[in-house]
Write an enzyme that holds these catalytic residues in place. Structure first.
Site, PDB file in Angstrom:
ATOM      1  N   GLU A 250       0.834  -1.207   0.000  1.00  0.00           N
ATOM      2  CA  GLU A 250       0.000   0.000   0.000  1.00  0.00           C
ATOM      3  C   GLU A 250       0.872   1.262   0.000  1.00  0.00           C
ATOM      4  O   GLU A 250       0.570   2.250  -0.676  1.00  0.00           O
ATOM      5  CB  GLU A 250      -0.925  -0.007   1.228  1.00  0.00           C
ATOM      6  CG  GLU A 250      -1.931  -1.145   1.201  1.00  0.00           C
ATOM      7  CD  GLU A 250      -2.847  -1.128   2.411  1.00  0.00           C
ATOM      8  OE1 GLU A 250      -2.373  -1.491   3.508  1.00  0.00           O
ATOM      9  OE2 GLU A 250      -4.012  -0.742   2.280  1.00  0.00           O
TER      10      GLU A 250
ATOM     11  N   GLU B 288      -3.505  -9.991   4.052  1.00  0.00           N
ATOM     12  CA  GLU B 288      -4.609  -9.581   4.919  1.00  0.00           C
ATOM     13  C   GLU B 288      -5.681 -10.666   4.989  1.00  0.00           C
ATOM     14  O   GLU B 288      -6.242 -10.939   6.069  1.00  0.00           O
ATOM     15  CB  GLU B 288      -5.242  -8.275   4.401  1.00  0.00           C
ATOM     16  CG  GLU B 288      -4.420  -7.024   4.688  1.00  0.00           C
ATOM     17  CD  GLU B 288      -3.347  -6.741   3.646  1.00  0.00           C
ATOM     18  OE1 GLU B 288      -3.013  -7.646   2.848  1.00  0.00           O
ATOM     19  OE2 GLU B 288      -2.826  -5.617   3.639  1.00  0.00           O
TER      20      GLU B 288
HETATM   21  C1  1HE Z   1       6.971  -8.526  12.070  1.00  0.00           C
HETATM   22  C2  1HE Z   1       6.278  -8.416  10.856  1.00  0.00           C
HETATM   23  C3  1HE Z   1       5.018  -7.771  10.882  1.00  0.00           C
HETATM   24  C4  1HE Z   1       8.127  -9.438  10.476  1.00  0.00           C
HETATM   25  N1  1HE Z   1       4.567  -7.318  12.060  1.00  0.00           N
HETATM   26  N2  1HE Z   1       6.462  -8.067  13.217  1.00  0.00           N
HETATM   27  N3  1HE Z   1       2.279  -8.587   7.140  1.00  0.00           N
HETATM   28  C5  1HE Z   1       2.517  -9.891   7.061  1.00  0.00           C
HETATM   29  O1  1HE Z   1       1.675 -10.734   7.259  1.00  0.00           O
HETATM   30  C6  1HE Z   1       3.959 -10.270   6.758  1.00  0.00           C
HETATM   31  C7  1HE Z   1       4.576 -11.000   7.961  1.00  0.00           C
HETATM   32  N4  1HE Z   1       6.011 -11.164   7.803  1.00  0.00           N
HETATM   33  C8  1HE Z   1       6.545 -12.173   7.069  1.00  0.00           C
HETATM   34  O2  1HE Z   1       5.869 -12.914   6.369  1.00  0.00           O
HETATM   35  C9  1HE Z   1       8.036 -12.302   7.111  1.00  0.00           C
HETATM   36  O3  1HE Z   1       8.503 -11.635   8.269  1.00  0.00           O
HETATM   37  C10 1HE Z   1       8.790 -11.735   5.902  1.00  0.00           C
HETATM   38  C11 1HE Z   1       8.516 -12.621   4.669  1.00  0.00           C
HETATM   39  C12 1HE Z   1       8.374 -10.294   5.595  1.00  0.00           C
HETATM   40  C13 1HE Z   1      10.326 -11.691   6.178  1.00  0.00           C
HETATM   41  O4  1HE Z   1      10.737 -12.998   6.611  1.00  0.00           O
HETATM   42  P1  1HE Z   1      12.137 -13.139   7.394  1.00  0.00           P
HETATM   43  O5  1HE Z   1      12.373 -14.608   7.558  1.00  0.00           O
HETATM   44  O6  1HE Z   1      13.186 -12.309   6.726  1.00  0.00           O
HETATM   45  O7  1HE Z   1      11.921 -12.423   8.831  1.00  0.00           O
HETATM   46  P2  1HE Z   1      11.156 -13.000  10.125  1.00  0.00           P
HETATM   47  O8  1HE Z   1      12.061 -13.895  10.913  1.00  0.00           O
HETATM   48  O9  1HE Z   1       9.817 -13.525   9.781  1.00  0.00           O
HETATM   49  O10 1HE Z   1      10.897 -11.658  10.950  1.00  0.00           O
HETATM   50  C14 1HE Z   1      11.956 -10.970  11.626  1.00  0.00           C
HETATM   51  C15 1HE Z   1      11.329 -10.219  12.777  1.00  0.00           C
HETATM   52  O11 1HE Z   1      10.412  -9.259  12.264  1.00  0.00           O
HETATM   53  C16 1HE Z   1      10.508 -11.126  13.691  1.00  0.00           C
HETATM   54  O12 1HE Z   1      10.557 -10.552  14.988  1.00  0.00           O
HETATM   55  P3  1HE Z   1      11.540 -11.173  16.132  1.00  0.00           P
HETATM   56  O13 1HE Z   1      11.276 -10.314  17.335  1.00  0.00           O
HETATM   57  O14 1HE Z   1      11.130 -12.616  16.282  1.00  0.00           O
HETATM   58  O15 1HE Z   1      12.944 -11.033  15.586  1.00  0.00           O
HETATM   59  C17 1HE Z   1       9.089 -10.971  13.134  1.00  0.00           C
HETATM   60  O16 1HE Z   1       8.108 -11.252  14.107  1.00  0.00           O
HETATM   61  C18 1HE Z   1       9.109  -9.493  12.797  1.00  0.00           C
HETATM   62  N5  1HE Z   1       8.103  -9.176  11.789  1.00  0.00           N
HETATM   63  N6  1HE Z   1       7.019  -8.997   9.885  1.00  0.00           N
HETATM   64  C19 1HE Z   1       5.281  -7.475  13.186  1.00  0.00           C
HETATM   65  N7  1HE Z   1       4.309  -7.595   9.776  1.00  0.00           N
HETATM   66  C20 1HE Z   1      -3.107  -0.851   7.177  1.00  0.00           C
HETATM   67  S1  1HE Z   1      -3.613  -2.409   6.941  1.00  0.00           S
HETATM   68  C21 1HE Z   1      -2.263  -3.327   6.368  1.00  0.00           C
HETATM   69  C22 1HE Z   1      -2.473  -4.756   6.667  1.00  0.00           C
HETATM   70  C23 1HE Z   1      -1.224  -5.563   6.474  1.00  0.00           C
HETATM   71  O17 1HE Z   1      -0.167  -5.046   6.192  1.00  0.00           O
HETATM   72  S2  1HE Z   1      -1.388  -7.223   6.697  1.00  0.00           S
HETATM   73  C24 1HE Z   1       0.149  -7.895   6.310  1.00  0.00           C
HETATM   74  C25 1HE Z   1       1.016  -8.020   7.519  1.00  0.00           C
END
Ligand code: 1HE
Length: 268
Positions: A121, A141
């Site tokens: 977005e 989402e």
């Molecule tokens: C996060 C987030 C997040 C990572 N919110 N903390 N977005 C999603 O559903 C995408 C979710 N994220 C992923 O699928 C993956 O993180 C990635 C593919 C983007 C990257 O993977 P990777 O292996 O490089 O990283 P990771 O190990 O998954 O994440 C590293 C850290 O970032 C980890 O935290 P840590 O404390 O365990 O180190 C994750 O929890 C954190 N992290 N993504 C919170 N999104 C206005 S409406 C909009 C609605 C949306 O955007 S919905 C989509 C949300």
């Protein structure tokens, strides 16, 4: 291009790294440990940055630090949100991303790695998008039980159509960089590691245009596209006369007629 750290308000936004090189401002999302997930603080800082662009800025670039552009909404902030808080939260995103789309200057996004959910977005609110082959696009989402809230339902169908967005949201389909380019999500697809350089090059080129002409393209063009044709044609006449009446336009036309300006496809 010789970048210097931004000063003033732009220097006090810890989740962004902002640098300036002449007329080009580069804003880098700076939360790599969380994959540049967009928490409320970061969204507010984007809004503040785009409200406070330097007066001599002529183009801006948004990129992401680390291996990903942005993982979208910071999911840790939504679990305990009430319905009313959710509406206000979404409106905050709208304010910030509107500030980007309706910024005084054109905005180029440099995309790599995850460009998902709210990250997509954000990218959709820029005027030009450059991708590297590592970029991938998704709207998880649907899988998270939520809906887009950062302007995606208005902006993304204008890029790829309602049908493609429906598929991405219902099935969780992930588009790779080639598919994103073919679908119209991005304008340029360049080699890995070259995205930011290409975005900065484009920003510098755009910055050399007459500012009012750029403003007409970014502000009038999408609005006219939303209008009935006869209304749009009338607004086009007004915008065209305003741009043409500006001294910058007169000078550029004189330069061409005096053979001081480049021909199409060639620089001066
Ligand atoms: C996060 C987030 C997040 C990572 N919110 N903390 N977005 C999603 O559903 C995408 C979710 N994220 C992923 O699928 C993956 O993180 C990635 C593919 C983007 C990257 O993977 P990777 O292996 O490089 O990283 P990771 O190990 O998954 O994440 C590293 C850290 O970032 C980890 O935290 P840590 O404390 O365990 O180190 C994750 O929890 C954190 N992290 N993504 C919170 N999104 C206005 S409406 C909009 C609605 C949306 O955007 S919905 C989509 C949300």
């Amino acid at each position: 291009m010789h970048f210097q750290p931004a000063t003033g308000v732009l220097a006090g936004l810890p989740l962004l790294r902002i640098e300036v090189a002449g007329p080009v401002v580069h804003l880098r999302l700076h939360r790599p440990d969380k994959r540049n997930a967009l928490n409320e603080a970061l969204v507010r800082q984007l809004h503040t940055a785009f409200v406070n662009l330097p007066p001599d800025a002529r183009a801006a670039v948004i990129s992401g630090e680390g291996a990903h552009f942005s993982a979208g909404l910071d999911l840790s902030e939504v679990t305990e949100q009430s319905v009313a808080d959710g509406v206000l939260h979404s409106r905050l995103w709208h304010a910030a991303f509107d500030q980007i789309q309706y910024a005084p200057v054109p905005v180029v996004a440099a995309l790599h790695g995850a460009v998902v959910g709210g990250g997509l977005e954000l990218a959709a609110s820029a005027h030009l998008r450059v991708a590297e082959p590592s970029a991938f696009y998704a709207l998880p989402e649907g899988q998270r039980g939520i809906f887009v809230g950062g302007g995606g339902s208005a902006r993304i169908p204008r890029l790829i159509g309602v049908a493609r967005m429906t598929d991405m949201m219902l099935t969780g389909r992930v588009l790779d960089a080639d598919e994103g380019q073919a679908a119209g999500l991005t304008h340029y697809l360049v080699a890995e590691g070259r995205g930011l350089a290409k975005a900065l090059e484009l920003a510098a080129r755009v910055a050399a245009n007459a500012p009012l002409s750029n403003y007409a393209v970014t502000q009038a063009l999408p609005r006219i596209a939303d209008m009935a044709q006869s209304d749009g044609l009338f607004v086009e006449s007004l915008m065209s006369a305003i741009a043409q009446g500006d001294e910058a336009a007169k000078q550029r036309v004189r330069d061409f007629l005096a053979k001081r300006a480049g021909k199409v496809g060639k620089s001066a």
